[in-house]
Design a protein around this motif. Structure first.
Motif, PDB file in Angstrom:
ATOM      1  N   ARG A 167      35.137 -13.329  45.109  1.00  0.00           N
ATOM      2  CA  ARG A 167      35.655 -13.153  46.468  1.00  0.00           C
ATOM      3  C   ARG A 167      35.524 -11.701  46.901  1.00  0.00           C
ATOM      4  O   ARG A 167      35.660 -10.785  46.096  1.00  0.00           O
ATOM      5  CB  ARG A 167      37.120 -13.595  46.542  1.00  0.00           C
ATOM      6  N   VAL A 168      35.272 -11.547  48.186  1.00  0.00           N
ATOM      7  CA  VAL A 168      35.180 -10.221  48.789  1.00  0.00           C
ATOM      8  C   VAL A 168      36.116 -10.204  49.984  1.00  0.00           C
ATOM      9  O   VAL A 168      36.113 -11.122  50.804  1.00  0.00           O
ATOM     10  CB  VAL A 168      33.738  -9.899  49.233  1.00  0.00           C
ATOM     11  N   THR A 169      36.959  -9.197  50.051  1.00  0.00           N
ATOM     12  CA  THR A 169      37.931  -9.131  51.133  1.00  0.00           C
ATOM     13  C   THR A 169      37.242  -8.887  52.462  1.00  0.00           C
ATOM     14  O   THR A 169      36.141  -8.350  52.534  1.00  0.00           O
ATOM     15  CB  THR A 169      38.936  -8.000  50.882  1.00  0.00           C
ATOM     16  N   GLY A 170      37.899  -9.291  53.550  1.00  0.00           N
ATOM     17  CA  GLY A 170      37.374  -9.106  54.894  1.00  0.00           C
ATOM     18  C   GLY A 170      37.729 -10.284  55.767  1.00  0.00           C
ATOM     19  O   GLY A 170      37.709 -11.440  55.312  1.00  0.00           O
ATOM     20  N   ALA A 171      38.101 -10.022  57.022  1.00  0.00           N
ATOM     21  CA  ALA A 171      38.481 -11.106  57.918  1.00  0.00           C
ATOM     22  C   ALA A 171      37.287 -11.982  58.268  1.00  0.00           C
ATOM     23  O   ALA A 171      37.399 -13.209  58.352  1.00  0.00           O
ATOM     24  CB  ALA A 171      39.109 -10.527  59.185  1.00  0.00           C
ATOM     25  N   LEU A 172      36.135 -11.364  58.472  1.00  0.00           N
ATOM     26  CA  LEU A 172      34.922 -12.089  58.815  1.00  0.00           C
ATOM     27  C   LEU A 172      33.799 -11.664  57.893  1.00  0.00           C
ATOM     28  O   LEU A 172      33.787 -10.549  57.362  1.00  0.00           O
ATOM     29  CB  LEU A 172      34.514 -11.814  60.269  1.00  0.00           C
TER      30      LEU A 172
END
Length: 646
Positions: A167-172
């Motif tokens: 997983r990689v953080t970020g809203a989009l």
């Protein structure tokens, strides 16, 4: 300054057994180089571990587990340099070719060819989605068209996602804003969005991005564009201009499918399988409709000329040029190479033959009388002009006695630099010109000559003020000359004019236009692109001024008329109402003939055609309805397609 990857990886060096040849490109997560190993090419993607390494591990995880059709293949991977790794290197299949957008710019495809490219791409997405993989960065630059077979190949899964991937953080997901759907934009703008919450990217987002790709391929513009704040609002509103409105060459069915891909939920195409079925149906429809074979944008051929081909128009009428330029669609296709100038060796002079010498002697004998007459005419003209100019020279005044002592000296009325003993340039013009030392209002100017008598009669009129002579009393020498036959100079000029009249041709006789070939490619454009067969007479048009329903005046030369109603063939519209037809008019003895070579639709599509004008009861041409000196014709005409102007 920290060295860049290009400073470290250079052409010719070897990286873990791969010899670098050149840089191919760069993306958001890495840079790609062409390399060779064991005699075969491959693509090395360098991903910096410290800055974007997590995205590289995601791509590696996805590519290691799957092999999809029409998706670039992973061959190997390693870290580099070995002693202190800074990069994750993915060894990918090398796909020689260009991006999908570049392919469209180079080839100017028709609608059918677009569908043939999108169908295998949609099948690839169907297989990708079946394994719960999302690409999440679909755009034209991430699709390569392989030059060997023309197949589309999906590349760059750096932003991809699948269950179990890191997983990689970020809203989009990191992607271009123009390709984001209204649902993603609404999530991004939501005020109650929680910190760390991510958008749930779905298959329908993928299909929206594919709709943007189709829109760009069909119209050469994005459905929404502009600054980010405006772009967000337009995407959220979701009302793009239909592709067939932006570009009339886009078939209606293809435009409708594109709008379904760009529609808001739940009207959007549900999945890749449904998209494949729709594309297959369009391919079947394209087989029976020639409009699917028309290139979607202007090309570099004769029927694709635009004002960009005529830059000289800019200097003459910039506003007209700009108005026409705005209507033009961008050009696609490779421009033709300029033709090499032909090298022609000069032919050696042929030796004179007996017949040549005889012909020359005959021509010389015939030319002698003409030459004698011309020489006599020139001599007479020179004598007349000399005499005429001599009349301009006034009689020298009597010598003025020296002034008495104390008497004021009067200045000469003519400046020394304009002495009458020298040339008089102001007296040599056809129109009267005041001497340079006189003010403009000193004398009335001579009116320009008028020619009220039609040719071939020539009238020579001497301006009454040409010689600036003073009015003489009745009975004087000047008055006698005026009442008599005129001066010798005037007689000479009249004789010259009479001799010139002998060489003037009589009234021009109107002739029927000579047969000529159609413009290059016109017949093919009409029959294949427009679908109008040769000999079709279903086109009805009107001349400007038709509203009065009276015969309209016409002149020989360029003309333009407008279609009144659709030109339909077998129930479909070949040319829409309001299309403008232009060409050349030729006025014959009894008929006016019109040769049409260009058709321009209301949306600016331009076609080279070959058509003729006719009216009811006449096979070709329009009946002349004389009205004094004006030539008038019926404003309502029929248009016929031909394969040769007769």
């Amino acid at each position: 300054m920290k060295p860049t990857l290009e400073d470290v990886v250079r052409p010719g060096m070897v990286v873990s057994g791969y010899r670098i040849e050149k840089k191919l490109g760069a993306g958001g997560f890495g840079k790609v180089f062409l390399a060779w190993r064991d005699g075969g090419p491959c693509a090395l993607k360098f991903i910096h571990l410290e800055s974007v390494g997590e995205w590289g591990w995601r791509e590696l995880f996805i590519m290691l587990r799957h092999v999809f059709p029409n998706v670039v293949r992973l061959l190997s991977h390693f870290k580099w340099p070995e002693e202190k790794p800074e990069y994750l290197v993915l060894v990918m299949e090398y796909v020689p070719g260009v991006t999908l957008y570049q392919w469209a710019r180079d080839n100017n495809p028709c609608a059918r060819e677009l569908v043939e490219k999108l169908l295998p791409l949609s099948r690839a997405l169907k297989a990708v989605h079946a394994q719960e993989v999302k690409h999440r960065d679909l755009k034209g630059d991430n699709v390569l068209v392989r030059e060997t077979d023309g197949a589309p190949v999906l590349v760059d899964f750096g932003a991809g996602a699948m269950p179990g991937a890191p997983r990689v953080t970020g809203a989009l997901a990191p992607a271009n804003l123009r390709y984001r759907g209204p649902e993603a934009v609404a999530f991004f703008l939501r005020e109650d969005r929680k910190r760390g919450e991510s958008y749930d990217y779905s298959v329908k987002d993928e299909l929206y991005a594919l709709g943007v790709i189709l829109y760009v391929l069909a119209t050469d513009v994005y459905p929404f564009n502009g600054p980010d704040d405006e772009l967000l609002g337009e995407i959220l509103e979701g009302n793009p201009k239909p592709p067939h409105v932006r570009n009339s060459r886009v078939p209606g069915a293809l435009s409708e499918l594109c709008l379904h891909l760009l529609a808001k939920e739940p009207a959007r195409v549900p999945d890749a399988e449904a998209l494949c079925e729709a594309l297959e149906k369009l391919l079947e429809e394209a087989k029976a409709d020639p409009r699917w074979e028309v290139p979607l944008c202007y090309g570099w051929t004769v029927d694709g000329r635009t004002t960009e081909d005529a830059p000289e128009l800019v200097g003459h009428d910039p506003q007209a040029w700009l108005r026409r330029w705005i209507r033009q669609k961008p050009k696609r296709g490779r421009p033709p190479a300029p033709p090499a100038p032909p090298v022609v060796a000069p032919a050696p002079p042929e030796p004179p033959t007996a017949s040549t010498v005889s012909t020359l002697r005959t021509r010389v004998k015939r030319a002698v009388p003409v030459l004698v007459a011309v020489v006599g005419l020139v001599v007479g003209l020179v004598v007349g002009v000399v005499f005429f100019l001599d009349q301009l020279r006034p009689t020298p005044p009597a010598p003025t006695p020296p002034p008495a002592p104390g008497q004021p000296v009067l200045a000469s009325p003519v400046p020394a630099e304009f002495s009458l003993d020298g040339p008089t340039p102001w007296a040599t013009h056809v129109h009267e010109v005041a001497p340079p030392w006189k003010p403009p209002e000193a004398d009335a100017g001579a009116a320009p000559p008028r020619a009220d008598t039609p040719a071939p009669v020539t009238t020579v009129t001497l301006s009454s003020g040409t010689t600036r002579m003073k009015k003489k009393a009745p009975g004087s020498q000047a008055e006698r000359e005026k009442k008599g036959n005129g001066s010798t100079g005037a007689n000479v000029l009249l004789a010259v004019a009479a001799a010139a009249n002998m060489a003037c041709p009589g009234a021009q006789v109107r002739k029927e236009p000579a047969p000529q070939a159609c413009p290059a490619g016109a017949v093919e454009t009409m029959t294949r692109q427009l679908g109008i067969p040769v000999g079709n007479r279903d086109g009805g048009a009107v001349f400007p001024g038709w509203e009065k329903r009276k015969p309209v005046p016409v002149k020989e030369g360029a003309f333009s008329i407008e279609l009144q109603g659709h030109w339909e063939v077998d129930g479909r519209t070949a040319l829409p109402n309001g299309s403008r037809l232009s060409g050349q008019l030729c006025i014959g003895e009894k008929l006016v003939y019109g040769h049409i070579t260009q058709a321009v639709t209301p949306t600016g599509d331009t076609f080279t055609v070959c058509m003729e004008l006719r009216e009811a009861g006449i096979e070709r041409g329009l009946e002349i309805r004389p009205d004094g000196e004006a030539i008038r014709v019926n404003p309502f005409v029929d248009v016929t397609t031909v394969n040769r102007f007769q």
